[in-house]
Every structure is written in C-alpha cells, then in structure tokens.
Design a protein around this motif. Structure first.
Motif, PDB file in Angstrom:
ATOM      1  N   ARG A  81      -6.716  20.368  11.313  1.00 30.40           N
ATOM      2  CA  ARG A  81      -8.080  20.647  12.273  1.00 30.40           C
ATOM      3  C   ARG A  81      -9.038  19.427  11.982  1.00 30.40           C
ATOM      4  NH1 ARG A  81      -9.085  24.444  16.308  1.00 30.40           N
ATOM      5  NH2 ARG A  81      -8.163  26.364  15.667  1.00 30.40           N
ATOM      6  N   GLN A 138     -16.339  29.822  18.748  1.00 30.88           N
ATOM      7  CA  GLN A 138     -15.862  29.883  17.448  1.00 30.88           C
ATOM      8  C   GLN A 138     -16.288  28.893  16.432  1.00 30.88           C
ATOM      9  OE1 GLN A 138     -14.060  28.790  20.034  1.00 30.88           O
ATOM     10  NE2 GLN A 138     -12.076  27.741  19.676  1.00 30.88           N
ATOM     11  N   GLU A 179      -8.108  27.343  10.276  1.00 32.11           N
ATOM     12  CA  GLU A 179      -9.232  27.514  11.288  1.00 32.11           C
ATOM     13  C   GLU A 179     -10.479  26.991  11.147  1.00 32.11           C
ATOM     14  OE1 GLU A 179      -8.322  29.855  13.428  1.00 32.11           O
ATOM     15  OE2 GLU A 179      -6.513  30.240  12.334  1.00 32.11           O
ATOM     16  N   ARG A 221      -6.424  24.414   5.885  1.00 32.63           N
ATOM     17  CA  ARG A 221      -7.391  25.017   6.505  1.00 32.63           C
ATOM     18  C   ARG A 221      -7.190  25.059   8.003  1.00 32.63           C
ATOM     19  NH1 ARG A 221      -8.843  19.941   4.098  1.00 32.63           N
ATOM     20  NH2 ARG A 221     -10.213  21.146   2.535  1.00 32.63           N
TER      21      ARG A 221
END
Length: 463
Positions: free
Chosen positions: A225, A98, A137, A135
C-alpha cells in the motif's frame, strides 16, 4: 524544450563533472554512484563510479528511486484532473470512500503539496524495511490520530499522503498502480527500464558502516500500500526521458502548461531557509539564482535525485546504492550548475513573427501606471508581454480572450483581466488591469485616473 543542435560537452566540462562525481563517491563512501546531465532533453554526459556486480554502473543499471516515485503518482493525478475526472479542490473522500476518516476532508491539492497536516510516516514497523503485507488495507497506513497540523497551514511531508493518492488513482482507473503507470507514463515516454520491482541489471542496496569500510545488505521490500511513496526502480537512461518530460511536457502524457503548474510553488519551505519549496508533486530549489524542479528520493540502500532547469534546458541525475552519507540533492544540483556555468545556454536565433494582427500594434509601446513606466510588447502567438520599462517591477504575459479582454498568465497579474478602453471614435484611451489604470502619459488623463488629478498638474518642486 526547443531542440537545437549542439556539440557534446567540452572536455573541460566533462573533466569538472567527473571530478565532482568522483569526489562525491569517494567522500560519501558509496558502493556505486552514477550521474548524468541532460541538455535539450537528451543525455550528453553519463558516468559511473564504484562497482555493481564487478563493473562500473551504466545508464542501464537499475537503482531504487524512492520518493521520486511521488512525482509519477502526481502526474497520474494531474492526468485525471485534465480529463475532468476530478478537481484538485475536491476532498479525498469524494473519490476514495475507503480513506481513513481523518483524511476524507483533505483536498487533493493539499495531499499533492504535503499541506494536509497528516503524519509523516506510518505506525510501526518502519514501512520502508517491512513487507507491504504488514498493512494490507489503507486503514493500516495511518495511526488512529494522524492529523499533526491544521490542513493547509504548513508544509509537513507525508509518505502516507501519497499512498492515499495512489489508492485514489487505482480506484478511478480500476487497475493496479503498476498497470496505470505503465500505460499512462512509461510506455508513452519509452521508459522500458522502470518498474515496481528490480529487474537485472540492478544495484544491490547497501548500508555502509559509519566507522568501518564494511557493508550490510538492505532488503528490497515490496511495500504494498505504501508503494506510491517510494517503490519504483529506474535507470539514468529512463530518468533522462522523464526529466525531459518534466521540463517541457509531452502531449501523450501531460501538456506543458500542466507541468508548469506542477512547478509552481504551493507550499513554503519547512525551516528557516527559503531556498526550497514544493509544488504539486515536485520539489523546488533555488540554486545560485537558478530555479530547479524535480525530486530527491531515498529508500534503505538507495539515494536518488533528478533536477531540471527548463530555463537552461538542462537536467541532472544522481543515483547511488547507499542508505546514507551522500548528499545526492546537492550533487545533482552541482552537476547541472557546472554544465550551465561552463557552457551557458546559446539563445535561439531571433526571428520576426510569421504573422500578426496589425490592430495589436496599437497596444504596444510605453504605458504609465501613475508615474511608473511600463512597456507592452507583442510576442509570438499573439500574446502580449507587460513589464517595467527599466529596473525591477511587476511583469506578466497576457493572452487574448474571446470577449476582447486579456488574461494574465503569470506573475503578479496571473488570472487578472486587462480591458482595453476606447472612446466613441474607437481610439484607445487607457488600459484597465485589475482596476489599475494605464495611460500613455504619466497620470495623463484625470478623467480616467481614480481620484482625479490636482487641477494645477505637474509643477516644479517647492523653493
């Protein structure tokens, strides 16, 4: 570090350290500042200046440590490498499907050493002062065209790069980063006061007005993240344990050899000064001839530095709760330097070897590469040490291999093979080290010297 009993720091040393710390806190206008010095893996001096909740900070007061978090993440990646789960030459995409497409081909080593060429920061808003939910992802941590430089060509510090490494650790371990940190680093090293979110007693982060002695509180955000780039909070007490580990390794976390690999320069400095560099998750600094390894850190409201000098068996820590104004990297280096200069390391007692292979004595003594004199010495553990007989020159440690050759461990000959060449009677005639021939006399044997020797041999100079 090899533990050896030593008294506490001398009063003059403590006074000099206190003066340096107090001056830094006053001139840097830091609401609070705590410093510490480690020797032989244990804290021997700790001092706090300013106030946290009405009292001076202590070794147990938590501060946010910012980018020192990256070193913890690097340790987790190196653990995976040492387990055989990955290779540092692997592309990121091989383990993190990813990952943003522009980063998939970057090697793990490039991300660890900030040579991947990707952006230094995330797209707006400023990630250090905004909640990580902005954020959620990985795609949100980089702009659409994040590549700023060709991969592997230059050092370009990247906070998103370490967010990618943290995501890789989570995917391969199958657990959140905090759980992996606790199980693989914090628990084995006894670091009970290091956490992703603040735990009392902890300092409040402050911005200090540049033109007035007033304060503005900074937010203690959960960066989500981006946590692998700078989320952790810790204390002088816990960072003392981590510093001891960085200097000498711990079999429960990483071997000493892997820590030495992390301290090896990979990326050159970014700028005209050549007194700094970067290894695998570790900043490197030359300070007065002393080689330091560690990391600085900053987040809104906090500054941090941890340096270790394995050669001196010393380390130093500085933690402050101010956004700017205090050069903590230089402060921590000064604390270490002051201690080293006031109280130079006392060498371990010399002792003869417990055991040795008598056949190895045949390899010791003077050898010559052409006219250049070197010496080989037998060291503990059966290693050989090659170095110039006098003055500067190439040096290396050599380790015996199962096939009878010797492998260079460091220096110019790191990774090179030394072969012992014998005649039909078994007598050593010369050594071959990476095609360089070493003989017992200067250009002593034309038959083994590449290119041969002039048939007239050595002679006086021309009239």
């Amino acid at each position: 570090m090899i533990a050896m009993p030593e008294m506490d720091l001398l009063p003059a040393t403590r006074r000099a350290l206190l003066h340096r710390l107090a001056t830094a806190q006053a001139e840097g206008r830091a609401p609070s500042l705590v410093g510490a010095v480690l020797r032989d893996g244990a804290p021997v001096w700790t001092e706090g200046r300013g106030l946290v909740d009405g009292a001076p900070p202590t070794a147990d007061t938590q501060y946010r440590i910012g980018s020192l978090t990256k070193t913890f993440v690097a340790v987790l990646v190196l653990r995976l490498r040492d387990e055989g789960r990955l290779d540092l030459a692997d592309p990121l995409g091989a383990h993190l499907p990813q990952a943003p497409a522009a980063t998939a081909g970057l090697t793990l080593a490039q991300l660890l050493a900030h040579t991947g060429g990707i952006a230094a920061e995330t797209p707006p808003p400023w990630w250090e002062r905004t909640d990580g939910g902005v954020r959620p992802e990985l795609a949100g941590i980089l702009e659409p065209e994040p590549v700023k430089h060709p991969a592997g060509r230059r050092f370009h510090y990247s906070n998103p790069g370490y967010a990618l490494l943290g995501a890789l650790v989570e995917r391969l371990r199958g657990e959140p980063l905090g759980q992996v940190l606790a199980a693989e680093i914090l628990a084995p090293l006894g670091m009970t006061r290091t956490s992703l979110l603040p735990q009392a007693p902890h300092a409040q982060g402050w911005a200090v007005h540049p033109w007035a002695d007033v304060l503005l509180p900074e937010p203690a955000t959960d960066t989500g993240r981006m946590a692998p780039a700078g989320q952790l909070w810790s204390t002088v007490q816990d960072l003392s344990r981590f510093g001891a580990f960085l200097a000498a390794g711990d079999p429960a976390v990483l071997a000493e050899a892997t820590l030495a690999e992390m301290r090896t320069p990979v990326a050159p400095p970014d700028g005209p000064a050549w007194d700094a560099g970067y290894g695998l998750g570790l900043m490197l600094k030359q300070d007065g001839g002393r080689q330091l390894a560690g990391h600085t850190g900053s987040m809104p409201g906090f500054l941090c530095t941890l340096w270790v000098s394995p050669a001196d068996r010393l380390g130093a820590i500085a933690l402050a709760n101010t956004t700017t104004g205090l050069a903590v990297g230089g402060l921590a280096a000064d604390l270490l330097r002051i201690t080293a200069e006031h109280e130079p390391r006392i060498p371990d007692p010399w002792q003869p070897l417990d055991t040795h292979d008598p056949a190895l004595l045949e390899l010791t003594g003077p050898w010559y590469w052409g006219p250049g004199a070197v010496a080989i010495r037998l060291r503990a553990g059966g290693d050989l040490e090659l170095g110039p007989l006098t003055g500067p020159g190439r040096a290396a440690r050599l380790q015996a291999q199962p096939d009878g050759t010797w492998l260079g461990l460091d220096g110019y000959y790191a990774g090179e093979t030394l072969r012992v060449i014998r005649d039909a009677a078994g007598t050593v005639t010369h050594l071959d080290l990476g095609s360089f021939v070493f003989t017992r006399e200067p250009y002593g044997d034309g038959a083994v010297t590449p290119g041969g020797l002039d048939p007239q041999g050595w002679r006086p100079g021309p009239a």
